[in-house]
Design a protein around this motif. Structure first.
Motif, mmCIF file in Angstrom:
data_model
loop_
_atom_site.group_PDB
_atom_site.id
_atom_site.type_symbol
_atom_site.label_atom_id
_atom_site.label_comp_id
_atom_site.label_asym_id
_atom_site.label_seq_id
_atom_site.Cartn_x
_atom_site.Cartn_y
_atom_site.Cartn_z
ATOM 1 N N ARG A 83 0.510 3.140 7.500
ATOM 2 C CA ARG A 83 0.626 3.571 6.101
ATOM 3 C C ARG A 83 0.950 4.808 5.690
ATOM 4 O O ARG A 83 1.345 5.007 4.863
ATOM 5 C CB ARG A 83 -0.399 3.202 5.938
ATOM 6 N N LEU A 96 4.277 5.512 4.102
ATOM 7 C CA LEU A 96 4.308 5.130 2.812
ATOM 8 C C LEU A 96 4.765 6.435 2.030
ATOM 9 O O LEU A 96 4.071 7.121 1.452
ATOM 10 C CB LEU A 96 3.342 3.849 2.522
ATOM 11 N N GLY A 155 4.219 7.568 -1.331
ATOM 12 C CA GLY A 155 2.988 6.995 -2.502
ATOM 13 C C GLY A 155 1.788 7.516 -1.403
ATOM 14 O O GLY A 155 0.687 7.207 -1.762
ATOM 15 N N HIS A 156 1.527 7.573 -0.142
ATOM 16 C CA HIS A 156 0.795 7.915 0.339
ATOM 17 C C HIS A 156 0.166 9.554 0.660
ATOM 18 O O HIS A 156 0.616 10.507 0.530
ATOM 19 C CB HIS A 156 0.609 7.035 1.541
ATOM 20 N N GLU A 185 -5.480 3.932 -4.025
ATOM 21 C CA GLU A 185 -5.962 2.997 -3.495
ATOM 22 C C GLU A 185 -5.803 2.653 -2.333
ATOM 23 O O GLU A 185 -4.423 3.177 -1.522
ATOM 24 C CB GLU A 185 -4.748 1.684 -4.667
ATOM 25 N N MET A 190 -3.431 1.333 0.411
ATOM 26 C CA MET A 190 -1.814 0.693 0.408
ATOM 27 C C MET A 190 -1.712 -0.678 1.413
ATOM 28 O O MET A 190 -1.788 -0.526 2.104
ATOM 29 C CB MET A 190 -0.809 2.032 0.447
#
Length: 674
Positions: free
Chosen positions: A452, A455, A457-458, A668, A670
Motif C-alpha cells: 500500500r 499507492l 495518495g499514500h 484514511e 487505503m
C-alpha cells in the motif's frame, strides 16, 4: 528546502575586546538579538595572496596547483566567515571542538535551556498552522499543477508567516531561531513543503543575505516586501557545473553605467519563478559577488526559466534561471565587511541545516501517526501486526529518531541564538536528521505498510522523493561529514602538522628519514612542539562538569559519549600522523572517523535533552536511539536486552499513544479489507 547551498542566520559581531583564546566555562549568561557582522572590519582586510590551511596542505601533499588554489578559495571564504564572529563564538570555542580537544569541558554547553516565548511569534505560528491545516483538510492546498496555491501563500503572508525571521523594524516578527525551528517541526506534521518554503525564504533566500550584509538603505528597500510575502525569495548559487565546487561559477555581472549586466545560468533553484526576489551569486571582476535581484513578472528576452521534471520538491517551484544581458541596479550589490560573495554564501549555511532537522522531526511524527492505526488494523494470521515484535521495534525506533532530531534541532538553534557560528554542530544536525528521515521512510514506514506504500495518495508513495532528497540538500551527507572533519582538525593541523609539512617541502622530501641528521635538525622544533602536545594530552585526564541525572540509563549514555569525545582528539591526531599530507586523499577514513564523532555528539545531546523530560516514553525513546548509536560506535550487535527495550517501547506507544503525537492526524486506511 532546496537543492542549492544556502546562507543562514546572522550572528553576533566580533568584539573588539574579545581575546582570541577566550573560552567560556559554560553557556553565555545573556542572549541577545541577532546582530550584524563586524562593522569595524574593512573590505579587503584579509591578507592578499595569503594561503589557507587547506591550500597549503593540498599543495604540500602533491595536489595540482589548480586543485590547491580552488580548494584554498573555499577555505579562505570559510576563514572570512569565521572572522565575522566574536572569539568566544568561533569554531575553536564551539562545544564540539572543545569536547574533542580540551581537557576541561562544561557539560552545560550540550544542554538545551527552556525556550523563551514571544506572544506575537506564537500568534503568527498559531494562525499559520490553522490556515494550512484547513486547506489540507478541505483539499485546497494544491493547485491544478500540484503546487502550493498562490492563495495559500498569500494567506500565510497576511498573518506574518514569511516575516518570522525579519526584524519588527522592517515588518517582521523577530523570531529567534529556536522559535522558528519549533514552528518548522509543527508545520511539517501538516505539510513538510509549506514548512520547507519558510526555510527557503527566511533562512536561505534573500532575507538572510540582506539582513546580514545589506546597508540600511537596502534593508529598508527589500525587507518589508520579503516580510509580508509580496516578494518570496530564493538564493541562486548552484550552476550546471558548479555545486560543491563553487570556484567553478560562470555567471558574470559587468558594470555598465548604473547597472550590472548579468549573463549566465543557474540550476536547481527552489522558489524561483517570475516575480520573486533572489540572492544571485555571480562573478564581478573575477570575484564571487552577490546581487539582490527582483525577477521580472514575466519571462522576456533577458530572463527566462529553464524548466525540467524533478521528482523531489514537486509541490514547490524548482527551476533553472537563464540570464542574457539582464540588468540589475548597481545599488543591489551586497558588500560584506570582508571577503566576497562566497563569504555571504558560506555565512548562512547553518540555519538551513537546522531547519532540515526540524522538518525531519515533523515529517517523522506524521509517519508514526500513520503507522499506529495501520498497525492496529492490519492482521496477519489472526493477530494485528502492532503485536508483532518487528513492528513494535519499528515503532520504538522511530520514536527514538524523533526525540534525537528534536534534541539536535533545539540545541543547534539555541547555539545560533547565543551567537555561536555552530558550523560543526549544525552539520551534525543536518546529517543525522536527513539520514534519520531516510531510514524512517524506507526501513520503518514503508516496510510496515507493505504494498500500500506505493499507492497514489499514500503518504509514502506521494512523498518518497521528498523524504530522500534532504540527504542531498545543503550538501550531500558524506561530503558534509568530511567538511565537519576538516573543521575539527583545522586548528590542530595548523598548529602542529602544517609546520612539519612546510619543513618537509623545504627539504624536498615527502617522508623524513630520522637517521638523516639534516632531516632531524630541520624538524627539531615542529616535532618538539607536537611531542609536547602529545605527552600533555596523554597524561592529562579529561574533566567534564557534573550534571545531576536521575535516569541511570541516560546518565550512562552521557558518560559514554563524553568519554568517547574526549578520546577522539588522540584518535584524530594519530590518523593525521599516519597519513600526514595524504590525509586529504583518505576520504573513507575521514568519513568513518567523522561519523563516529557525530554519533557521539547526538548521543550526548539527546541524553541531556531527554533527562529534562517528564514523559517516560520520551526518555525511553532517547534511551533507544542512544543504545543504537553506541552500538554503531562500538561496532557491536544488539543484545536481547536491547531488543526487549525497543520492543517494549513500541508496545507502549502502540497501546497508549505518545504525547508528542498530540494534534498530528493520520489519513484514511487505503484499500481496507472486509
Amino acid at each position: 528546502m532546496s537543492l542549492d547551498i544556502h546562507p543562514s542566520e546572522p550572528t553576533k559581531p566580533n568584539s573588539s575586546d574579545a581575546k582570541s583564546d577566550a573560552k567560556p566555562d559554560a553557556k553565555p549568561d545573556a542572549k541577545s538579538d541577532v546582530a550584524q557582522p563586524n562593522a569595524d572590519a574593512k573590505p579587503g582586510s584579509e591578507k592578499p595572496g595569503s594561503e589557507s590551511f587547506a591550500e597549503v596542505a593540498l599543495r604540500l601533499g602533491g595536489a595540482s596547483v589548480d586543485e590547491s588554489k580552488r580548494t584554498g578559495l573555499i577555505d579562505t571564504a570559510d576563514d572570512q566567515v569565521e572572522d565575522l564572529f566574536a572569539a568566544q563564538y568561533k569554531t575553536t570555542n564551539s562545544p564540539v571542538h572543545r569536547a574533542v580537544w580540551d581537557k576541561q569541558v562544561p557539560t552545560e554547553l550540550f544542554e538545551v535551556d527552556a525556550m523563551s516565548q514571544n506572544e506575537s511569534v506564537s500568534l503568527v505560528v498559531e494562525q499559520s498552522l490553522k490556515i494550512v491545516r484547513k486547506h489540507r483538510d478541505d483539499g485546497t492546498l494544491l493547485d491544478e499543477n500540484g503546487k502550493i496555491t498562490a492563495k495559500v501563500l498569500a494567506e500565510l503572508g497576511s498573518v506574518g508567516y514569511w516575516g518570522l525571521l525579519v526584524s519588527p523594524e522592517f515588518g517582521g516578527s523577530g523570531a529567534t531561531m529556536r522559535q522558528f525551528a519549533e514552528m518548522i517541526t509543527q508545520m511539517a506534521t501538516i505539510d513538510p513543503t509549506v514548512a520547507g518554503l519558510a526555510s527557503v525564504h527566511g533562512c536561505i533566500g534573500a532575507v538572510d543575505p540582506v539582513r546580514s550584509f545589506g546597508t540600511d538603505e537596502q534593508k529598508k528597500r527589500f525587507l518589508p516586501q520579503l516580510a509580508d510575502g509580496c516578494r518570496l525569495s530564493a538564493f541562486a548559487l548552484t550552476e550546471p557545473g558548479a555545486g560543491s565546487d563553487l570556484t567553478a561559477l560562470r555567471t558574470t555581472a559587468v558594470l555598465d553605467g548604473d547597472d550590472y549586466v548579468v549573463n549566465g545560468e543557474k540550476l536547481f533553484i527552489t522558489n524561483a519563478i517570475p516575480g520573486r526576489t533572489i540572492g544571485l551569486v555571480c562573478k564581478i571582476d573575477g570575484k564571487p559577488s552577490v546581487l539582490v535581484v527582483d525577477l521580472p513578472d514575466e519571462e522576456n528576452e533577458h530572463f527566462r526559466l529553464k524548466r525540467y521534471g524533478i521528482y523531489a520538491l514537486r509541490r514547490a517551484n524548482n527551476n533553472g534561471l537563464i540570464f542574457r544581458d539582464f540588468r540589475v541596479p548597481k545599488d543591489n550589490l551586497l558588500v560584506p565587511s570582508q571577503g566576497d560573495g562566497l563569504t555571504i554564501a558560506y555565512h548562512g549555511l547553518n540555519l538551513g541545516r537546522v531547519s532540515l532537522c526540524a522538518n525531519a522531526a515533523g515529517a517523522m511524527r506524521w509517519m508514526l501517526a500513520e503507522m499506529l492505526p495501520w498497525g492496529a488494523y492490519r492482521e496477519t494470521y489472526g493477530q494485528s501486526i502492532d503485536r508483532r515484535e518487528l513492528v513494535r521495534r519499528r515503532i520504538g525506533r522511530l520514536a527514538g529518531l524523533i526525540v534525537a532530531c528534536d534534541a539536535m534541532t533545539a540545541w543547534c538553534a539555541d547555539l545560533l541564538d547565543q551567537g555561536y557560528r555552530g558550523e560543526m554542530e549544525c552539520i551534525v544536525a543536518k546529517i543525522f536528521g536527513s539520514e534519520a528521515q531516510k531510514e524512517a521512510a524506507i526501513e520503518l514506514f514503508m516496510k510496515t505498510h507493505g504494498g500500500r506504500s506505493f499507492l497514489e495518495g499514500h503518504l509514502f508513495g506521494d512523498n518518497v522523493h521528498e523524504f530522500l532528497a534532504p540527504c542531498i540538500y545543503e550538501g550531500e551527507g558524506e561530503m558534509l561529514g568530511m567538511a565537519f572533519f576538516k573543521s575539527l582538525v583545522k586548528h590542530h593541523g595548523k598548529l602542529f602538522f602544517e609546520p612539519i609539512g612546510r619543513t618537509l617541502s623545504e627539504l624536498g622530501t615527502a617522508k623524513p628519514n630520522p637517521l638523516n641528521p639534516r632531516h632531524a635538525w630541520a624538524l627539531r622544533k615542529p616535532l618538539s612542539s607536537y611531542a609536547k602536545w602529545w605527552v600533555g594530552h596523554q597524561i592529562s585526564a579529561a574533566h567534564w562538569s557534573p550534571i545531576p541525572m536521575s535516569d541511570a540509563k541516560l546518565a550512562g549514555h552521557t558518560k559514554f559519549a563524553q568519554r568517547y569525545l574526549s578520546q577522539s582528539g588522540m584518535r584524530i591526531s594519530t590518523t593525521m600522523r599516519t597519513f600526514q599530507l595524504k590525509l586529504a586523499d583518505r576520504q573513507c577514513r575521514m568519513s568513518a572517523l567523522s561519523l563516529d564523532i557525530q554519533n557521539a555528539v547526538v548521543m550526548l545531546v539527546t541524553s541531556l535533552y531527554a533527562k529534562a523530560s517528564n514523559d517516560p516514553i520520551t526518555r525511553a525513546a532517547a534511551d533507544t536511539v542512544c543504545r543504537e548509536l553506541q552500538l554503531k560506535i562500538r561496532g557491536g550487535k544488539a543484545s536481547n536486552a536491547d531488543f526487549r527495550q525497543v520492543t517494549d517501547l513500541g508496545s507502549q506507544i502502540a497501546q497508549q499513544g505518545w504525547s508528542e503525537l498530540d494534534g498530528v492526524t493520520s489519513g484514511e486506511i487505503m484499500m481496507p479489507y472486509k
